[in-house]
Design an enzyme around this catalytic site. Structure first.
Site, PDB file in Angstrom:
ATOM      1  N   PHE A  19      -1.975  -3.601   4.816  1.00 57.06           N
ATOM      2  CA  PHE A  19      -3.230  -3.645   5.484  1.00 57.06           C
ATOM      3  C   PHE A  19      -3.378  -2.803   6.399  1.00 57.06           C
ATOM      4  CE2 PHE A  19      -7.605  -6.492   6.561  1.00 57.06           C
ATOM      5  CZ  PHE A  19      -7.689  -5.799   5.082  1.00 57.06           C
ATOM      6  N   GLY A  20      -3.344  -1.867   6.464  1.00 56.66           N
ATOM      7  CA  GLY A  20      -3.646  -0.468   7.497  1.00 56.66           C
ATOM      8  C   GLY A  20      -4.777  -0.027   7.439  1.00 56.66           C
ATOM      9  N   ARG A  21      -5.152   0.945   8.102  1.00 53.19           N
ATOM     10  CA  ARG A  21      -6.170   1.402   8.070  1.00 53.19           C
ATOM     11  C   ARG A  21      -6.800   1.414   6.504  1.00 53.19           C
ATOM     12  NH1 ARG A  21      -3.855   4.589  12.040  1.00 53.19           N
ATOM     13  NH2 ARG A  21      -4.321   4.779  14.040  1.00 53.19           N
ATOM     14  N   ILE A  22      -5.854   2.570   5.894  1.00 54.77           N
ATOM     15  CA  ILE A  22      -6.257   3.330   4.600  1.00 54.77           C
ATOM     16  C   ILE A  22      -6.494   1.320   3.524  1.00 54.77           C
ATOM     17  CG2 ILE A  22      -6.041   4.093   2.571  1.00 54.77           C
ATOM     18  CD1 ILE A  22      -4.272   6.176   4.516  1.00 54.77           C
ATOM     19  N   ARG A  25       2.778  -7.056   5.967  1.00 58.25           N
ATOM     20  CA  ARG A  25       3.772  -7.785   6.918  1.00 58.25           C
ATOM     21  C   ARG A  25       4.222  -8.548   8.382  1.00 58.25           C
ATOM     22  NH1 ARG A  25       7.443  -2.777   8.823  1.00 58.25           N
ATOM     23  NH2 ARG A  25       5.797  -2.122   9.102  1.00 58.25           N
ATOM     24  N   ALA A  50      -0.005   5.514  -1.938  1.00 53.53           N
ATOM     25  CA  ALA A  50       0.608   5.805  -0.794  1.00 53.53           C
ATOM     26  C   ALA A  50       1.764   7.054  -1.015  1.00 53.53           C
ATOM     27  CB  ALA A  50       1.373   3.974  -0.672  1.00 53.53           C
ATOM     28  N   ARG A  51       3.257   6.416  -1.755  1.00 58.79           N
ATOM     29  CA  ARG A  51       4.381   6.978  -1.700  1.00 58.79           C
ATOM     30  C   ARG A  51       4.613   7.152  -2.745  1.00 58.79           C
ATOM     31  NH1 ARG A  51       2.372  10.736   1.619  1.00 58.79           N
ATOM     32  NH2 ARG A  51       2.401  11.193   3.013  1.00 58.79           N
ATOM     33  N   GLU A  98       7.926  14.264  -6.625  1.00 56.53           N
ATOM     34  CA  GLU A  98       6.968  15.733  -6.735  1.00 56.53           C
ATOM     35  C   GLU A  98       7.878  17.681  -6.164  1.00 56.53           C
ATOM     36  OE1 GLU A  98       3.297  14.884  -3.504  1.00 56.53           O
ATOM     37  OE2 GLU A  98       3.449  12.379  -4.229  1.00 56.53           O
ATOM     38  N   HIS A 122      -1.674  14.462  -5.542  1.00 56.23           N
ATOM     39  CA  HIS A 122      -1.181  14.003  -4.083  1.00 56.23           C
ATOM     40  C   HIS A 122      -2.616  14.801  -4.368  1.00 56.23           C
ATOM     41  CE1 HIS A 122       1.743  13.102  -1.268  1.00 56.23           C
ATOM     42  NE2 HIS A 122       0.644  12.729  -0.905  1.00 56.23           N
ATOM     43  N   GLY A 169      -5.649  12.909  -2.120  1.00 57.76           N
ATOM     44  CA  GLY A 169      -5.154  11.460  -1.439  1.00 57.76           C
ATOM     45  C   GLY A 169      -6.592  12.091  -0.093  1.00 57.76           C
TER      46      GLY A 169
HETATM   47  C1  DGY Z   1      -0.373  11.632   4.770  1.00 53.69           C
HETATM   48  O1  DGY Z   1      -1.018  12.306   4.986  1.00 53.69           O
HETATM   49  O2  DGY Z   1       0.316  11.608   4.674  1.00 53.69           O
HETATM   50  C2  DGY Z   1      -0.933  12.345   3.209  1.00 53.69           C
HETATM   51  O3  DGY Z   1      -0.284  12.293   1.732  1.00 53.69           O
HETATM   52  C3  DGY Z   1      -0.561  13.875   2.898  1.00 53.69           C
HETATM   53  O4  DGY Z   1      -2.203  14.079   2.313  1.00 53.69           O
END
Ligand code: DGY
Length: 322
Positions: A155-158, A179, A240-241, A270, A288, A290
């Site tokens: 629950f950070g900014r994004i 966390r 996220a990742r 990736e 990717h 985002g």
């Molecule tokens: C980031 O900023 O970490 C993104 O995944 C790349 O756009």
């Protein structure tokens, strides 16, 4: 005094490249092909700053030789592609670009959620293939989004921006795992409620959306056990990742019907995307994207410029992570 020598590892939006060129002695990677380990080692011995991004791999091995570099100004908020301990050991500062990509990344998570629930990718493929035979009451039936429960991991900014979209835009009930404890009043501003464990969030949610950092601490946070703990018929969204999800376990969970579908913007290796995922109609796959808007990518570049400008002026860079 001579200007700091800077290497930019990939091409950037032109306004950000121009801002760099005004201030520094810059080398741009004209071919826009990621550097390999040897090229990075060489670069560390020649440049005062290197400006990498998520497509670069900077494991401990690239920091091994003579190092002239004093700062890595990462273009991006996530920095799990950089061995931070190795950078610190060589006295190299690291910065990132938080804040400016929050809304666009939350938008892509929403796009994936809607697309996978309402079978957007599948429908588009059908129309383009000329395979649509016309409207009928049973054609390509999806899952209603409005009023459902979404579970956010991180629950950070994004995560917060995504919660706001889900709750205030789509009338969804929002629960989350984070966390550290988030103040209840703060969570309520996003229409969200904190639960104590990842498992509680999985059990409660029709959609799970990942918004935690990548890297060792969250590697394979979504594994076979956790897919099994999701509500039957639920969906996974990952912006996220890639390493947060055990991709092999995800494929099994989709194959066996343990989960209904997935919307993915990021992958473990990736730009490789497993053929089995590509073959599944109930998976929406993006490359990717985002942060991929003109406004955001330019703002990311400008943040890097601000960070390295501050560093070489002897000030604390605003977004220092190491
Ligand atoms: C980031 O900023 O970490 C993104 O995944 C790349 O756009």
């Amino acid at each position: 005094m001579s200007r700091p020598r800077i290497l930019v590892t990939r091409r950037w939006p032109s306004a950000a490249e121009a801002a760099l060129a005004e201030r520094f002695d810059v080398t741009f990677n004209q071919a826009d092909i990621p550097l390999n380990t040897d090229q990075f080692r060489q670069a560390f011995s020649e440049y005062d700053a290197i400006l990498p991004t998520v497509s670069d791999k900077l494991p401990a091995a690239v920091f091994a030789g003579d190092v002239r570099t004093k700062i890595l100004g990462n273009f991006g908020v996530g920095y799990n592609h950089i061995d931070i301990a190795a950078a610190k050991a060589k006295g190299i500062a690291v910065t990132n670009t938080p804040g400016v990509l929050t809304d666009c990344t939350a938008d892509i998570a929403m796009l994936l959620l809607l697309a996978v629930a309402r079978r957007g990718g599948e429908g588009e493929r059908q129309v383009r293939a000329g395979a649509w035979s016309g409207w009928c009451p049973t054609h390509m039936i999806g899952t209603k989004v409005t009023g459902k429960t979404v579970g956010i991991i991180g629950f950070g900014r994004i995560g917060k921006a995504f919660a706001r979209r889900c709750h205030f835009g789509f009338g969804m009930d929002v629960v989350f795992y984070n966390r550290s404890k988030v103040d209840e009043a703060e969570a309520a501003r996003y229409g969200a409620r904190q639960l104590a464990t990842v498992e509680e969030v999985l059990a409660a949610s029709d959609f799970i959306s990942l918004h935690c950092p990548g890297g060792a601490e969250n590697r394979h946070l979504m594994n076979a056990e956790r897919f099994a703990a999701m509500k039957p018929g639920a969906f996974l969204i990952n912006t996220a990742r890639g390493d947060v999800v055990d991709e092999a376990a995800l494929i099994s969970a989709l194959d066996s019907g343990t989960i209904r579908g997935a919307g993915l913007d990021v992958y473990e290796a990736e730009p490789q995307v497993p053929e089995r995922l590509k073959a599944m109609e109930n998976v929406v796959l993006l490359p990717h994207l985002g942060s991929a808007t003109e406004e955001t990518r330019t703002a990311m570049g400008m943040k890097v410029v601000d960070n390295i400008t501050a560093f070489f002026d002897g000030r604390e860079p605003p977004d220092r992570v190491a």
